[in-house]
Each structure stands twice: as C-alpha cells, then as structure tokens.
Design an enzyme around this catalytic site. Structure first.
Site, PDB file in Angstrom:
ATOM      1  N   GLU A 153       0.521  -1.223  -0.073  1.00 21.70           N
ATOM      2  CA  GLU A 153      -0.144   0.130  -0.071  1.00 21.70           C
ATOM      3  C   GLU A 153       0.558   1.279   0.045  1.00 21.70           C
ATOM      4  O   GLU A 153       0.782   2.312  -0.300  1.00 21.70           O
ATOM      5  CB  GLU A 153      -1.004  -0.163   1.092  1.00 21.70           C
TER       6      GLU A 153
ATOM      7  N   GLU B  65       2.071   1.238  -3.237  1.00 19.33           N
ATOM      8  CA  GLU B  65       1.363   2.405  -4.572  1.00 19.33           C
ATOM      9  C   GLU B  65       0.962   3.444  -3.685  1.00 19.33           C
ATOM     10  O   GLU B  65       0.453   4.348  -4.828  1.00 19.33           O
ATOM     11  CB  GLU B  65      -0.245   1.462  -3.895  1.00 19.33           C
TER      12      GLU B  65
ATOM     13  N   CYS C 283      -8.653  -1.314   4.055  1.00 24.26           N
ATOM     14  CA  CYS C 283      -7.820  -2.878   4.839  1.00 24.26           C
ATOM     15  C   CYS C 283      -9.224  -3.189   5.281  1.00 24.26           C
ATOM     16  O   CYS C 283      -9.613  -4.483   6.067  1.00 24.26           O
ATOM     17  CB  CYS C 283      -7.152  -2.613   6.054  1.00 24.26           C
TER      18      CYS C 283
ATOM     19  N   SER D  88      -7.090   2.041  -2.433  1.00 29.01           N
ATOM     20  CA  SER D  88      -6.235   1.538  -2.696  1.00 29.01           C
ATOM     21  C   SER D  88      -6.847   0.299  -3.351  1.00 29.01           C
ATOM     22  O   SER D  88      -7.543  -0.474  -2.952  1.00 29.01           O
ATOM     23  CB  SER D  88      -5.789   0.996  -1.376  1.00 29.01           C
TER      24      SER D  88
ATOM     25  N   LYS E  21     -16.357  -9.485   8.268  1.00 31.47           N
ATOM     26  CA  LYS E  21     -14.416 -10.271   7.397  1.00 31.47           C
ATOM     27  C   LYS E  21     -15.553 -11.482   6.371  1.00 31.47           C
ATOM     28  O   LYS E  21     -14.750 -12.692   5.750  1.00 31.47           O
ATOM     29  CB  LYS E  21     -13.486 -10.442   7.969  1.00 31.47           C
TER      30      LYS E  21
ATOM     31  N   GLU F 237     -15.906 -11.057   3.237  1.00 29.84           N
ATOM     32  CA  GLU F 237     -15.570 -11.000   2.783  1.00 29.84           C
ATOM     33  C   GLU F 237     -14.705 -11.534   2.328  1.00 29.84           C
ATOM     34  O   GLU F 237     -14.573 -11.716   0.504  1.00 29.84           O
ATOM     35  CB  GLU F 237     -14.369  -9.887   3.319  1.00 29.84           C
TER      36      GLU F 237
ATOM     37  N   GLU G  45     -13.925 -12.055  -5.719  1.00 27.45           N
ATOM     38  CA  GLU G  45     -12.819 -11.177  -6.550  1.00 27.45           C
ATOM     39  C   GLU G  45     -11.622 -11.661  -5.391  1.00 27.45           C
ATOM     40  O   GLU G  45     -10.658 -11.073  -5.942  1.00 27.45           O
ATOM     41  CB  GLU G  45     -12.706  -9.145  -6.395  1.00 27.45           C
TER      42      GLU G  45
ATOM     43  N   CYS H 155     -10.278  -1.250  15.347  1.00 31.66           N
ATOM     44  CA  CYS H 155     -10.698  -2.967  14.387  1.00 31.66           C
ATOM     45  C   CYS H 155     -10.854  -3.466  16.368  1.00 31.66           C
ATOM     46  O   CYS H 155     -11.386  -4.791  16.752  1.00 31.66           O
ATOM     47  CB  CYS H 155      -9.765  -3.782  14.149  1.00 31.66           C
TER      48      CYS H 155
END
Ligand code: FES
Length: 602
Positions: A279, A282, A304, A324, A363, A366, A371, A520
């Site tokens: 990241e 990037e 994230c 990102s 998550k 996710e 993808e 988190c």
C-alpha cells in the site's frame, strides 16, 4: 458545570448537573437494573426496567432518562419499584422465545441475567409468540423470536454508523426490527460491520457461525489447517476469560490456537507489514504521478476494512478508484498461504484450509466475495470472531488463563510494531507513514509514536499535514510538498470525507477509514462490553504497548518480509498484482448494480 445534591436510598449524592438518576446512583455504587440503556450507545427509555420511585412524583420514573435534580429523593428498591421492575421483565419474557438451552447467548444473555436478578421464577403471562423466519447472511444472523425491541441495534446502525438499515415495523406483538420492506439483511446496504451484534443484549443479532466449518477442517486428515489472528484479537481475547482489558495476551493466544490443533499458527500481523509494503508503494506511485502531472487519483483511501469497502460500493460506486487496490491483510495472508507457502511445503492450494481469527463480522462476507479467489480457490476458508474463538477454546476444555506464552510459527509469524497498531484508528496511516516518509526523505518520521500525535482520536475526522524537506535526490520533485492525511473510524466520518471527494473539495492525499468506531479494537466481532468507551481506551493501550515493546517498529525492517520479497518478486510487481491486490464492485444502495447478494438462506 454546577453540582447538584440529591438523596438516593437515603444516601447523600453530589453529581455534576446533567447526570441522570442512573448515572448519579452509579457514582455511589448503586446499580439500577436496566435493559435497553447502554452507556454512550443507546438511551431511549423503551424497556422501563430501570423505573425508580421519586418522592413527590405520581408515576415511577425511568432512571436512565430522568435527570437528577437538586433536593430529589430517589428510592431504587422500594416495594413499588421492585414490583414494577419484575412485571416489566415478566412481560418481556411473555413473548420471548425462551428456548434458552438452544440459544448461544445462554448464560451470557442480559435478559436471562436480569430475570434472575429481579426474581422471576415462573411464566405468569402468555404473550403472542413471533416465530418468523431466521434471516441468515454471510456475516450476520437475525432471529427476531429473541428480540426484546430494546432498539440498541437501531442506535448503533443509525446514530453511530449513520447507515440506518434497521428500524421498527408493524405494531404490538408483530413489531419487528428489520431492514426496509422486510428485505433479508444480505440484500441491503448493510455493511456487516456487526456493531448491532455487539450491542444486542440477547440472541437476536449475532455473527453467522463458522465454528462447525473449522472443527470439521481440524478433524480432516487431508487438510493442512493454518490459522492467523488479526492484530486486535490479542488485545481482547483475555476478556472472554475474565481477564481485565488493557493487556495483550499474544503468547497465550498462540498457545491456545496450537492446542486447538491447527497445523500452523501464523500471525496476520506479518501480513499487516506486507500490506504496508504494497500500500505504501502504491501511494508513492500515485504521489509521483501527481508530481509529474500524471493522471493519478488522490486522495488514496485505505482498503483494510471490509465494512468500509461495502459502504463505499453501496453509496459511492463512482468513487471506487480512490480505494487502494490492496486486499486486506488477512486476505493477502490467505493468498500467500495457498500459493507461496503451499508450494514451499509441497501442498496444493486445495489441501490448504485457512482460518482467520478476526475482531470483525464483515470479514465473513469478505471471504465470500468473487474477487477474493486465486487459482480457483478462496483465499480464506473460514472467519471466526473473537467470541467464536473463545467458545471453541472453552469447548475444547482449554484453560486459557493457565496457558504458557508461546511464539507464532516461522516464517509468517514475525511482525513489527507497525503491524500491532493496525488494530487501532490511525494505526494503518501511522504504520504507512513510518515507511513512506523514510523512503522519501531517508530519515525517520519525526513523530514515530503517531498515536500520541494529533491525528489519532475518536472524533470523527483527524488530520495531519507533514512537510517534506531535504528529500532524497530521486524524490527531488517532492521537495516542499506537504502530505495531507486524514483518519476516521466509523462510517459517519467516512460519509463526510466521501462527500468532500464527490464535491471535488477534498484537501487530502491519503485517507485512512476503519469501518468501526475506534477501529478493529471495537469491531463487530469483539467481546461485548457494558462500557464501550472505557474498553476501547484500554484495548488501545494494550496495542500501543505491544508496538512500543518491539525492537522493530517499521514494516520495511521486518527481516521475514525482506526475505519473502526476494522469492516473491517485486513489491507491486506481477505476483503481487495477481495475488495481493483486488478490484471493487459498484453495488448501488440495494446491491442493485450487481446481482450478487450476501444472503445465505432464509
Ligand atoms: Fe431505562 Fe430501559 S434501561 S428504560
């Protein structure tokens, strides 16, 4: 603010003006039973369990709503108050699905505890039972037969996160807290952040369990089962076993996972360092393009937090190129395990089973995204919340408190302090700046303890401007540039930042968004707490201590990351783009831009 004086149960109490009766009572150690009230989250007065008698008042008064006043005389345990409280609880139970033996909140249910506290020993009233269907999405399960209509979830979703998908529909016994038009939650713009599951006092809202999936894999001799806990898990797991928040139990966590039978106990922290490499690079590429007049998209935003990703996909589908392209750390980790690591130990991707221990319910959704697959296999196979992991540890008969401290396995278990702070709002930004600033200037970030700098806090948006001077020759174009960064946690702040971007007025180059307030450490998969604000502070303290205790505190100094790239190839190179980066899906408010929903069954 002036102080006021009142009497509670005959005791003289002095508190600042504005305190409720309930808060005033707590200052002298008198706990008034309550159900719907939750400090700093929900104050609505719907259950009336906290009713108390106030001298001179005709009706009983809800202590969580009524302000303490000068000269007031309050009786929290008068026969009238106690009788009324008991009846309120009995009425709540009259239409509740009291099949407690099959409820996973049993013994940890606030209603059950309350019934015991007020002395309910029989079912005197019979209400109409609402035995509607159970709504199961990838992340969250809704069982309205258990709902007590306290509306804490409505506050968490609407007032705190400002997503607002839950509200009351119908009347009387058929009242239900649900998404609009009774849609299954997986078909809505729910971000699956799980803040509703943390505040629910009963078994009405909970994570969709992956425990059986994990037990099955652990018992399968053909599967090589690898586990990774997220940074924030170490700050909270102890609370599930009666330990006070404020300390990280990293060593006991590694030991517990090993005792559960995982073949390898690695650490998502390793992948947090990896994320910074990808990241950070990037971001530097986007800045260089910007400096040389290229078409770079700034501000770049962190990626994230899957709740945040779902939010931007639902509400700002035209702005996805600000994100990102990095996968979140545990997804990067899964992709590395099933490719690089599987090859190292002569296994095929299909032999590997990756389990993530996460402070997060989003998550779970996710890992189901199309993808998040490589070579035809999902990067991660199961996600356990901290609560689920604690249940598995109990189920296995492991005494967590008595475990010795153990290390994570090599080579994907070593991490720097930068990785620890990923679990806290401002942490990903702090970790990224430690690396990015050093690459541009050749010097350490002047304030390595970014957490004590002004950018980190619980206000919705914090910002910092970092001047670049005396830069390295290859970064001459950046001389004098002021890097402007912003940090927010919780989706209400994200909304403000996105509106600026949409209007073309954003002042920033780099923005960190964490989907849950505080990051988190108080994610939707964390242990429940009666004082969210205080618990959040203590968990933060635990992770900052982990960071400060590490010899290496910058991701680019992690020797295992350096060794990894020697075999893997370039940072942001071909393999990275195939396995560690991703793309996003425009969804529209009700996922109408895609036919993909996250509903499992109803
Ligand atoms: Fe006060 Fe519910 S706790 S009304």
């Amino acid at each position: 603010m002036a102080d006021i004086a009142l009497k509670i149960n005959g005791r003289q109490v002095t508190v600042p003006e504005g305190y409720t009766i309930l808060e005033a009572a707590e200052t002298v150690g008198i706990e008034i039973p309550r159900l719907c009230y939750l400090k700093d989250v929900h104050k609505f007065g719907s259950c009336r369990v906290c009713n108390v008698e106030v001298k001179g008042a005709k009706a009983l008064q809800p202590a969580c709503m009524v302000a303490a006043a000068n000269g007031m005389e309050v009786f929290t345990n008068s026969p009238r108050a106690r009788r009324a409280r008991k009846v309120m609880v009995e009425l709540l139970l009259s239409d509740h699905n009291c099949d407690c033996l099959h409820c996973e909140r049993s013994l940890r249910c606030e209603l059950q505890e309350l019934a015991r506290q007020v002395g309910v020993t029989e079912a005197r009233f019979e209400g109409e039972q609402n035995f509607g269907g159970i709504d199961v999405s990838e992340s969250i399960t809704r069982d309205m037969t258990k709902c007590v209509l306290c509306r804490r979830c409505v506050s968490a979703c609407g007032n705190i996160q400002e997503v607002g998908i839950l509200s009351a529909s119908n009347r009387g016994f058929t009242t239900e807290i649900s998404p609009a038009a009774g849609l299954p939650i997986g078909s809505t713009n729910c971000t699956f952040c799980g803040q509703c599951t943390v505040v629910c006092p009963v078994g009405a809202l909970k994570e969709t369990s992956h425990r059986e999936r994990v037990w099955k894999a652990l018992a399968n001799p053909d599967k090589y089962v690898v586990v990774q806990p997220a940074p924030a898990v170490r700050s909270s797991i102890g609370e599930c076993f009666g330990m006070e928040p404020g300390e990280a139990f990293t060593g006991k966590l590694a030991a517990a996972l090993r005792r559960l039978g995982f073949d390898k106990v690695f650490d998502t922290n390793w992948a947090a360092d990896l994320t910074i490499m990808e990241e950070g690079t990037e971001f530097l590429t986007r800045v260089r393009e910007h400096l040389t007049g290229g078409k770079s998209v700034l501000p770049m935003m962190t990626s994230c937090s899957p709740g945040w990703i779902k939010y931007i996909e639902n509400h700002y589908p035209d702005e996805l190129d600000h994100l990102s392209t990095c996968k979140s750390p545990h997804m990067m980790f899964g992709a590395v395990i099933k490719s690089y690591y599987a090859k190292k130990i002569s296994k095929k991707p299909e032999d590997m089973f990756v389990v993530s221990i996460m402070p997060c319910t989003a998550k779970k959704t996710e890992i189901a995204r199309h993808e998040m697959k490589n070579d035809g296999y999902p990067n991660v196979d199961a996600v356990l919340t901290v609560r689920e992991l604690a249940d598995m540890i109990r189920d296995a008969g492991i005494d967590f408190t008595a475990l010795p401290d153990e290390q994570f396995d090599d080579p994907l278990g070593l991490s720097t302090g930068a990785a620890d702070i990923f679990g806290i709002t401002g942490g990903v930004m702090g970790a990224a700046l430690r690396t990015v600033y050093e690459i541009i200037t050749g010097r350490e970030l002047p304030f390595p303890n970014l957490h004590v700098s002004p950018i980190v806090g619980l206000d919705r948006i914090k910002e910092a401007f970092i001047k670049l001077d005396n830069v390295r020759p290859e970064w001459a174009a950046a001389e004098g540039l002021e890097i402007r960064v912003a940090v927010t946690s919780g989706l209400a702040g994200a909304k403000q930042l996105m509106e600026q971007i949409k209007a073309g007025t954003s002042a920033y180059h780099f923005i960190e968004v964490m989907g849950c307030p505080g990051g988190c450490i108080t994610g939707g998969g964390q242990p429940r707490s009666k004082d969210v604000t205080e618990t959040r502070k203590l968990r933060m303290k635990a992770l900052y201590k982990e960071d400060e205790g590490k010899k290496l505190r910058k991701s680019h100094e992690n020797p295992d990351i350096i060794a990894f790239y020697k075999e893997w190839g370039e940072i942001n190179g071909h393999a990275s783009h195939e396995y560690l980066h991703t793309h996003y899906v425009p969804r529209g408010i009700y996922n109408e831009l895609t036919d993909e929903t996250f509903t499992v069954r109803r």
